[in-house]
Motif scaffolding. Structure first.
Motif, mmCIF file in Angstrom:
data_model
loop_
_atom_site.group_PDB
_atom_site.id
_atom_site.type_symbol
_atom_site.label_atom_id
_atom_site.label_comp_id
_atom_site.label_asym_id
_atom_site.label_seq_id
_atom_site.Cartn_x
_atom_site.Cartn_y
_atom_site.Cartn_z
ATOM 1 N N ARG A 222 6.855 18.576 -6.644
ATOM 2 C CA ARG A 222 6.570 18.886 -5.239
ATOM 3 C C ARG A 222 7.822 19.365 -4.513
ATOM 4 O O ARG A 222 7.776 20.317 -3.722
ATOM 5 N N THR A 223 8.931 18.705 -4.807
ATOM 6 C CA THR A 223 10.178 19.056 -4.123
ATOM 7 C C THR A 223 10.658 20.435 -4.543
ATOM 8 O O THR A 223 11.186 21.198 -3.722
ATOM 9 N N GLU A 230 10.826 15.878 4.087
ATOM 10 C CA GLU A 230 9.944 14.769 3.707
ATOM 11 C C GLU A 230 9.890 14.595 2.195
ATOM 12 O O GLU A 230 9.993 13.481 1.682
ATOM 13 N N ASN A 231 9.744 15.723 1.472
ATOM 14 C CA ASN A 231 9.696 15.649 0.007
ATOM 15 C C ASN A 231 11.035 15.205 -0.579
ATOM 16 O O ASN A 231 11.076 14.453 -1.562
ATOM 17 N N MET A 232 12.132 15.670 0.004
ATOM 18 C CA MET A 232 13.454 15.272 -0.457
ATOM 19 C C MET A 232 13.666 13.767 -0.266
ATOM 20 O O MET A 232 14.226 13.077 -1.138
ATOM 21 N N GLN A 233 13.233 13.243 0.872
ATOM 22 C CA GLN A 233 13.367 11.811 1.140
ATOM 23 C C GLN A 233 12.530 10.987 0.165
ATOM 24 O O GLN A 233 12.973 9.948 -0.341
ATOM 25 N N ARG A 234 11.323 11.481 -0.086
ATOM 26 C CA ARG A 234 10.445 10.798 -1.042
ATOM 27 C C ARG A 234 11.080 10.754 -2.423
ATOM 28 O O ARG A 234 11.075 9.718 -3.093
ATOM 29 N N LEU A 235 11.661 11.879 -2.863
ATOM 30 C CA LEU A 235 12.309 11.945 -4.171
ATOM 31 C C LEU A 235 13.509 11.004 -4.231
ATOM 32 O O LEU A 235 13.718 10.314 -5.238
ATOM 33 N N GLU A 240 15.875 5.800 -6.247
ATOM 34 C CA GLU A 240 16.408 4.464 -5.973
ATOM 35 C C GLU A 240 15.578 3.389 -6.682
ATOM 36 O O GLU A 240 16.126 2.435 -7.242
ATOM 37 N N VAL A 241 14.263 3.568 -6.656
ATOM 38 C CA VAL A 241 13.386 2.636 -7.367
ATOM 39 C C VAL A 241 13.647 2.696 -8.869
ATOM 40 O O VAL A 241 13.696 1.672 -9.558
#
Length: 280
Positions: A222-223, A230-235, A240-241
């Motif tokens: 998606r990114t 928004e996509n960058m933050q999600r990635l 981190e997870v």
């Protein structure tokens, strides 16, 4: 030779103290078992109580103590006779407390063997491996408990090593070999019972990493197609997870614990080696 017999007496006394201490450690472990074993609480309590009773109660611990006592006294009787000038009260007194000491040592060895089997049986149950692990909690509490018990056993080991060092009779390489075997067994008591738990933790970590991979790949696709904030933050959050999952412990203890135990075992062996190899 009074120092030798005093050291042996302290060793036997420490064995009784250590085995009592270990029983308290095991009792305090139960509240943590509930945290990582997904079984009915009452059923688990009955199972755990039966395991502890098999360690300390019944005919088998007494029988094992008698066998160890008879075998030890039979083998050391000539040595004790040579170290005792009188054949009357001093000899009978020494043989009596040595027999009693080896009896409790036998009971303790039985208990430790049964305790070492408990983690192996836990692997047959449904274990819950938490992502957030810290010392003294959940599965880590199991490692902490075995560390405490192993360090307490190391105290008795240090006493018998000290007795071997100060003993006035001739020392040889056989003594050092037996001390090395004892140190190896103590470390084995700490490590070997937890290997099964280690495999469960590794398997759980691998499964979680595998199931998480498709979320990360989907977010990356998606990114690449739409590099919005928004996509960058999600990635970023997913990475981190992933790092957190990679950092999951694979053993129910940290390696500082291993160094603590190894230090308590190796230093006495080194001192004994210096005494036996270079001063004899």
């Amino acid at each position: 030779y009074m120092g030798v017999f005093a050291g042996i007496s302290l060793f036997f006394a420490s064995v009784c103290i250590v085995i009592t201490f270990c029983s308290h450690v095991l009792i305090k472990l139960f509240p943590q078992l509930i945290r990582f074993i997904e079984e009915d609480k009452e059923k688990l309590k009955r199972w755990y109580e039966s395991k502890l009773k098999s360690c300390y109660e019944g005919v088998w611990p007494l029988a094992f103590g008698v066998i160890i006592s008879i075998a030890a006294i039979t083998s050391i009787y000539p040595l004790v006779t040579n170290l005792t000038l009188s054949t009357d009260f001093p000899l009978y007194y020494r043989m009596s407390y040595l027999a009693l000491g080896f009896f409790f040592l036998g009971i303790s060895l039985w208990a430790l063997i049964k305790v070492a089997l408990i983690p192996l049986e836990l692997t047959r149950m449904k274990l819950k491996v938490s992502i957030n692990q810290f010392s003294g909690n959940g599965l880590q509490a199991l490692g902490s408990s075995f560390l405490k018990m192993s360090l307490s056993i190391a105290v008795s080991f240090i006493l018998i090593v000290g007795t071997a060092i100060v003993a006035p009779f001739e020392k040889n390489l056989i003594v050092l070999i037996w001390l090395g075997v004892a140190a190896f067994l103590i470390f084995g008591f700490f490590l070997v019972p937890q290997i099964g738990i280690h495999r469960v933790m590794v398997n759980e970590k691998t499964n979680r990493m595998f199931s998480f991979t498709h979320h990360l790949e989907d977010a990356m696709d998606r990114t690449l197609k739409d590099p919005s904030a928004e996509n960058m933050q999600r990635l970023k959050e997913l990475f981190e997870v992933q790092n957190h999952l990679k950092g999951m412990n694979e053993w129910p203890f940290d390696f500082n614990s291993v160094w603590q135990l190894l230090t308590a075992l190796i230093i006495p062996i080194v001192l004994a080696a210096i005494e036996i190899l270079f001063k004899s």
